[in-house]
Enzyme design. Structure first.
Site, PDB file in Angstrom:
ATOM      1  N   GLN A 133     -49.423 -40.174 -29.479  1.00 17.29           N
ATOM      2  CA  GLN A 133     -49.012 -40.675 -30.776  1.00 17.29           C
ATOM      3  C   GLN A 133     -48.383 -39.496 -31.521  1.00 17.29           C
ATOM      4  O   GLN A 133     -48.806 -38.358 -31.362  1.00 17.29           O
ATOM      5  CB  GLN A 133     -50.198 -41.219 -31.573  1.00 17.29           C
ATOM      6  CG  GLN A 133     -50.787 -42.511 -30.994  1.00 17.29           C
ATOM      7  CD  GLN A 133     -50.017 -43.745 -31.441  1.00 17.29           C
ATOM      8  OE1 GLN A 133     -48.803 -43.817 -31.308  1.00 17.29           O
ATOM      9  NE2 GLN A 133     -50.725 -44.718 -31.961  1.00 17.29           N
ATOM     10  N   SER A 134     -47.374 -39.775 -32.342  1.00 17.32           N
ATOM     11  CA  SER A 134     -46.591 -38.693 -32.937  1.00 17.32           C
ATOM     12  C   SER A 134     -47.329 -37.904 -34.003  1.00 17.32           C
ATOM     13  O   SER A 134     -47.093 -36.702 -34.170  1.00 17.32           O
ATOM     14  CB  SER A 134     -45.284 -39.253 -33.529  1.00 17.32           C
ATOM     15  OG  SER A 134     -44.501 -39.836 -32.522  1.00 17.32           O
ATOM     16  N   THR A 135     -48.212 -38.551 -34.766  1.00 20.99           N
ATOM     17  CA  THR A 135     -48.914 -37.882 -35.858  1.00 20.99           C
ATOM     18  C   THR A 135     -50.391 -38.261 -35.832  1.00 20.99           C
ATOM     19  O   THR A 135     -50.774 -39.285 -35.268  1.00 20.99           O
ATOM     20  CB  THR A 135     -48.329 -38.283 -37.232  1.00 20.99           C
ATOM     21  OG1 THR A 135     -48.564 -39.681 -37.454  1.00 20.99           O
ATOM     22  CG2 THR A 135     -46.831 -38.003 -37.288  1.00 20.99           C
TER      23      THR A 135
END
Length: 229
Positions: free
Chosen positions: A25-27
């Protein structure tokens, strides 16, 4: 993709190697709030089992949670994945979509090249691909290009929103220590008197000496306690 056609790409040699499931997941905010995406990524294990891999052969790499896919910097999990594929340990690489694996065409095509050289399959939510096959590789390349373009569009959209707020005078930025926003979004002094006292002492010391560190014997109070520099 038709299940029979997909199964036809999987050989005994593929099944003798492990299946690597890459999850990202990016963040950290997405990791905490967007749990459905994470669950969908972990659920790809069932796809590998359906294609013939044993549960014990499925290796999950999820150490890149909260990391952007824009580059490999800081993504130890992705670098490990590339290394395992390069050493011929992987029969298949699984990822929910191309953007989970990489949003940078250089990184994506490097993985495709290594997968083609080692005979490693790639599976996403849409289907099963053999990077050694021209048509499959062409499709995967297009997906990578679209993923990189999507990242550019997302950044442009976010920056456009920031600039639009700034033009209206509504952009809220983090303030330096000693200043806060009140209920009307106006910049005011921190209501904590100990913080005000510390900031005033700093400014007075700098005005008198030209250095914030010159008065080494000075004391001020923070949280009711005397603090010496």
């Amino acid at each position: 993709m038709d299940a029979t056609a997909a199964a036809g790409k999987v050989t005994r040699e593929h099944l003798q190697r492990d299946a690597y499931l890459y999850i990202r997941q990016s963040t950290l905010k997405q990791v905490i709030n967007n749990t459905e995406s994470t669950q969908r990524q972990y659920a790809l294990r069932s796809r590998a089992i359906a294609l013939g891999w044993d549960h014990s052969q499925i290796i999950v790499i999820d150490t890149d949670q909260g990391q952007s896919g824009a580059s490999t910097e800081g993504r130890d999990g992705f670098q490990r994945l590339v290394a395992e594929v390069g050493m011929g340990h992987a029969g298949i690489v699984l990822g929910l979509e191309v953007s989970r694996l990489a949003r940078n065409n250089t990184d994506w095509h490097r993985l495709l090249e290594i997968c083609a050289l080692t005979g490693t399959l790639i599976l996403d939510e849409d289907g099963l691909y053999d990077p050694g096959n021209f048509n499959d590789r062409l499709l995967l390349g297009l997906k990578g290009t679209m993923s990189e373009a999507e990242l550019h569009l997302l950044k442009a959209r976010l920056r456009g929103g920031v600039l639009s707020k700034a033009r209206r005078g509504e952009l809220v930025q983090p303030l330096p220590v000693g200043l806060v926003y009140d209920h009307a979004e106006r910049v005011v002094l921190d209501p904590d008197t100990s913080v005000q006292q510390a900031i005033r002492h700093l400014l007075v010391t700098f005005a008198a000496t030209g250095s914030a560190y010159a008065d080494s014997g000075a004391q001020f109070r923070v949280g009711g306690q005397a603090v010496s520099r």
